[in-house]
Design a protein around this motif. Structure first.
Motif, PDB file in Angstrom:
ATOM      1  N   VAL A   1       0.827  -1.202   0.000  1.00  0.00           N
ATOM      2  CA  VAL A   1       0.000   0.000   0.000  1.00  0.00           C
ATOM      3  C   VAL A   1       0.864   1.256   0.000  1.00  0.00           C
ATOM      4  N   ALA A   2       1.953   1.245   0.775  1.00  0.00           N
ATOM      5  CA  ALA A   2       2.812   2.422   0.883  1.00  0.00           C
ATOM      6  C   ALA A   2       4.014   2.364  -0.048  1.00  0.00           C
ATOM      7  N   TYR A   3       4.604   1.186  -0.211  1.00  0.00           N
ATOM      8  CA  TYR A   3       5.865   1.091  -0.947  1.00  0.00           C
ATOM      9  C   TYR A   3       5.671   1.097  -2.468  1.00  0.00           C
ATOM     10  N   ARG A   4       4.621   0.425  -2.936  1.00  0.00           N
ATOM     11  CA  ARG A   4       4.459   0.334  -4.392  1.00  0.00           C
ATOM     12  C   ARG A   4       4.249   1.697  -5.052  1.00  0.00           C
ATOM     13  N   PRO A   5       3.410   2.594  -4.513  1.00  0.00           N
ATOM     14  CA  PRO A   5       3.276   3.906  -5.162  1.00  0.00           C
ATOM     15  C   PRO A   5       4.594   4.665  -5.237  1.00  0.00           C
ATOM     16  N   VAL A   6       5.407   4.529  -4.196  1.00  0.00           N
ATOM     17  CA  VAL A   6       6.702   5.205  -4.176  1.00  0.00           C
ATOM     18  C   VAL A   6       7.616   4.648  -5.265  1.00  0.00           C
ATOM     19  N   ILE A   7       7.702   3.331  -5.336  1.00  0.00           N
ATOM     20  CA  ILE A   7       8.573   2.699  -6.335  1.00  0.00           C
ATOM     21  C   ILE A   7       8.065   2.986  -7.749  1.00  0.00           C
ATOM     22  N   GLU A   8       6.753   2.935  -7.940  1.00  0.00           N
ATOM     23  CA  GLU A   8       6.202   3.239  -9.263  1.00  0.00           C
ATOM     24  C   GLU A   8       6.479   4.689  -9.657  1.00  0.00           C
ATOM     25  N   ALA A   9       6.405   5.612  -8.693  1.00  0.00           N
ATOM     26  CA  ALA A   9       6.708   7.013  -8.993  1.00  0.00           C
ATOM     27  C   ALA A   9       8.179   7.173  -9.373  1.00  0.00           C
ATOM     28  N   LEU A  10       9.068   6.486  -8.668  1.00  0.00           N
ATOM     29  CA  LEU A  10      10.485   6.517  -9.022  1.00  0.00           C
ATOM     30  C   LEU A  10      10.700   6.014 -10.444  1.00  0.00           C
ATOM     31  N   ASN A  11      10.064   4.886 -10.753  1.00  0.00           N
ATOM     32  CA  ASN A  11      10.252   4.282 -12.065  1.00  0.00           C
ATOM     33  C   ASN A  11       9.673   5.148 -13.187  1.00  0.00           C
ATOM     34  N   ASP A  12       8.644   5.938 -12.871  1.00  0.00           N
ATOM     35  CA  ASP A  12       8.112   6.872 -13.862  1.00  0.00           C
ATOM     36  C   ASP A  12       9.086   8.022 -14.124  1.00  0.00           C
ATOM     37  N   LEU A  13       9.857   8.375 -13.113  1.00  0.00           N
ATOM     38  CA  LEU A  13      10.770   9.503 -13.229  1.00  0.00           C
ATOM     39  C   LEU A  13      12.090   9.128 -13.900  1.00  0.00           C
ATOM     40  N   PHE A  14      12.541   7.889 -13.703  1.00  0.00           N
ATOM     41  CA  PHE A  14      13.876   7.500 -14.156  1.00  0.00           C
ATOM     42  C   PHE A  14      13.777   6.272 -15.055  1.00  0.00           C
TER      43      PHE A  14
ATOM     44  N   LEU B   1      13.713  -0.946   9.132  1.00  0.00           N
ATOM     45  CA  LEU B   1      14.410  -2.212   8.923  1.00  0.00           C
ATOM     46  C   LEU B   1      14.899  -2.394   7.489  1.00  0.00           C
ATOM     47  N   GLY B   2      14.780  -1.358   6.675  1.00  0.00           N
ATOM     48  CA  GLY B   2      15.482  -1.330   5.408  1.00  0.00           C
ATOM     49  C   GLY B   2      14.799  -1.978   4.223  1.00  0.00           C
ATOM     50  N   ARG B   3      13.554  -2.435   4.365  1.00  0.00           N
ATOM     51  CA  ARG B   3      12.955  -3.169   3.257  1.00  0.00           C
ATOM     52  C   ARG B   3      12.687  -2.282   2.041  1.00  0.00           C
ATOM     53  N   LEU B   4      12.158  -1.091   2.253  1.00  0.00           N
ATOM     54  CA  LEU B   4      11.887  -0.219   1.117  1.00  0.00           C
ATOM     55  C   LEU B   4      13.180   0.110   0.381  1.00  0.00           C
ATOM     56  N   ALA B   5      14.228   0.431   1.118  1.00  0.00           N
ATOM     57  CA  ALA B   5      15.510   0.739   0.484  1.00  0.00           C
ATOM     58  C   ALA B   5      16.041  -0.464  -0.278  1.00  0.00           C
ATOM     59  N   TYR B   6      15.870  -1.651   0.285  1.00  0.00           N
ATOM     60  CA  TYR B   6      16.305  -2.871  -0.394  1.00  0.00           C
ATOM     61  C   TYR B   6      15.507  -3.077  -1.683  1.00  0.00           C
ATOM     62  N   ASP B   7      14.194  -2.887  -1.610  1.00  0.00           N
ATOM     63  CA  ASP B   7      13.360  -3.064  -2.798  1.00  0.00           C
ATOM     64  C   ASP B   7      13.702  -2.037  -3.877  1.00  0.00           C
ATOM     65  N   ILE B   8      14.051  -0.821  -3.474  1.00  0.00           N
ATOM     66  CA  ILE B   8      14.453   0.197  -4.448  1.00  0.00           C
ATOM     67  C   ILE B   8      15.751  -0.223  -5.134  1.00  0.00           C
ATOM     68  N   ALA B   9      16.676  -0.785  -4.380  1.00  0.00           N
ATOM     69  CA  ALA B   9      17.906  -1.313  -4.998  1.00  0.00           C
ATOM     70  C   ALA B   9      17.586  -2.439  -5.972  1.00  0.00           C
ATOM     71  N   GLN B  10      16.590  -3.258  -5.643  1.00  0.00           N
ATOM     72  CA  GLN B  10      16.189  -4.339  -6.540  1.00  0.00           C
ATOM     73  C   GLN B  10      15.705  -3.816  -7.885  1.00  0.00           C
ATOM     74  N   GLU B  11      15.218  -2.565  -7.897  1.00  0.00           N
ATOM     75  CA  GLU B  11      14.768  -1.954  -9.145  1.00  0.00           C
ATOM     76  C   GLU B  11      15.930  -1.422  -9.983  1.00  0.00           C
ATOM     77  N   GLY B  12      17.140  -1.479  -9.441  1.00  0.00           N
ATOM     78  CA  GLY B  12      18.310  -1.068 -10.203  1.00  0.00           C
ATOM     79  C   GLY B  12      18.964   0.224  -9.761  1.00  0.00           C
ATOM     80  N   TYR B  13      18.444   0.872  -8.715  1.00  0.00           N
ATOM     81  CA  TYR B  13      18.973   2.151  -8.258  1.00  0.00           C
ATOM     82  C   TYR B  13      20.153   1.969  -7.300  1.00  0.00           C
ATOM     83  N   ILE B  14      20.910   3.056  -7.124  1.00  0.00           N
ATOM     84  CA  ILE B  14      21.895   3.131  -6.043  1.00  0.00           C
ATOM     85  C   ILE B  14      21.141   3.628  -4.817  1.00  0.00           C
TER      86      ILE B  14
END
Length: 411
Positions: free
Chosen positions: A147-160, A177-190
């Protein structure tokens, strides 16, 4: 690629305030060691405290009932409490392991006699950490995360675009506990996570660097409350963590992932002496999820975000936010009624005024959505839970001289 150890960088040394309170009479390194060791102690004494506070008084209450009432409850009630005790023991073994490894990794004194004692508040933080593990690192918590993480990741992916993500730096303060940051790295980001709380730092270090297989550990995150339970079975539901094992997947991660410890404003913000933090204009995007209302002074967070984001002339300085405005220190100011200590400071703004301040600070809102309902580390089967109306926005650092229309005026 993910580093072998992602807790290599501790830029900040202001970790003590939220855990133990601060004292100007003690050297900073002593305060920090006290904060670390008292947190470690709170993990180790969790089991004893939970038995003492959860099951022991209820057994005592049972003995005070009339014989007829005891007959109505037995043998269910005693068996019920025994099951809670067994679940406490499982949780305790896990938290003790986290503390043992954390004491070594974070260089705590070897002799426990030198450790600071744990407060009841810190033991409560340990209980909350178990629920946070459910939210961030269990399969059962995925629906709430999404509910919270997917909109953030989708917005990032729309921008980059995907071919630019390996050069795109994303900062996640208040990473828990780092899960969102880990998932963002999984999308290919630093991706870089930043966290202040020793409970979060110790536990995320354990999950990210020291779990060996998927679903390695079983936990009971909901045993600490006897209210709003549909059944004893539901209160005693187990979850397995981690649902994804970072060490197993280290060679498969598409981006880069690191973790820093310390206060967001101290690590990434401007310094009073104008020396800078080395983080100026470094980040292409900053992602804040359930974070901005943790500030004593929200304007300090806004200043730090503006300072750390890439220069607006690059067109890639974005702030993505999701969360409520549950100002964490409002009660401190309201109940104490004085400002003898900076820890009593609390600046709270309604959303429309907050948007105005952010725009004045140099941002243009590209998206802003409100009344997005979500829970936080909540049992989905419970008869009652706290539901947040969250705000989600995507804002861009304004270019010099850029003309814009206030988002408040547009809606």
């Amino acid at each position: 690629m993910m580093d072998d150890e992602v807790f290599m960088s501790e830029h900040g040394h202001d970790l003590m305030e939220s855990e133990t309170g601060s004292s100007s009479a003690m050297p900073e390194e002593v305060l920090e060691q006290n904060a670390l060791t008292s947190t470690l102690n709170s993990m180790i004494v969790y089991g004893k405290a939970a038995h003492h506070n959860l099951t022991a008084p209820r057994r005592e209450a049972l003995t005070k009932l009339s014989r007829m009432h005891r007959t109505l409850l037995e043998p269910f009630y005693s068996d019920y409490l025994l099951s809670i005790d067994r679940a406490i023991d499982v949780n305790s073994q896990f938290m003790t392991l986290v503390a043992q490894i954390g004491a070594n990794n974070f260089e705590a004194p070897q002799e426990r006699q030198e450790w600071q004692g744990a407060t009841s508040i810190q033991v409560d933080h340990t209980k909350s950490t178990l629920k946070q593990l459910y939210r961030d690192w269990s399969m059962q918590g995925k629906s709430e995360r999404d509910v919270a993480y997917r909109p953030v990741i989708e917005a990032l992916n729309d921008l980059f675009e995907i071919n630019k993500r390996s050069e795109t730096h994303v900062l996640i303060p208040g990473a828990g506990l780092g899960r969102l940051a880990y998932d963002i790295a999984q999308e290919g980001y630093i991706s870089q996570a930043n966290e202040f709380s020793y409970h979060m730092l110790l536990t995320s270090d354990f999950v990210i660097n020291h779990t060996q297989t998927k679903n390695q550990y079983q936990l009971f995150p909901f045993i600490h409350s006897f209210s709003h339970n549909t059944s004893a079975k539901n209160q005693l539901q187990a979850v397995q963590i981690p649902d994804i094992c970072p060490s197993e997947n280290a060679g498969l991660i598409r981006g880069a992932f690191s973790f820093t410890a310390g206060s967001f404003t101290d690590v990434y913000g401007p310094k009073d002496d104008d020396a800078g933090s080395g983080m100026k204009n470094m980040w292409n995007a900053i992602v804040t999820v359930f974070f901005i209302d943790t500030a004593h002074n929200l304007l300090d967070y806004i200043d730090t975000i503006s300072y750390a984001l890439c220069d607006a002339s690059d067109g890639e300085g974005y702030w993505i936010n999701y969360g409520p405005l549950l100002y964490h220190f409002e009660d401190d100011l309201s109940n104490r009624g004085d400002l003898k200590s900076d820890s009593n400071l609390s600046i709270e703004l309604p959303l429309d005024k907050l948007v105005h301040v952010i725009e004045t600070a140099g941002f243009v809102f590209l998206r802003l959505e409100t009344k997005l309902k979500t829970t936080y580390a909540s049992d989905p089967q419970a008869m009652g839970s706290w539901i947040y109306d969250c705000v989600f926005w995507v804002a861009r650092k304004r270019k010099p001289g850029e003309v814009y229309e206030s988002f408040v005026d547009r809606v």
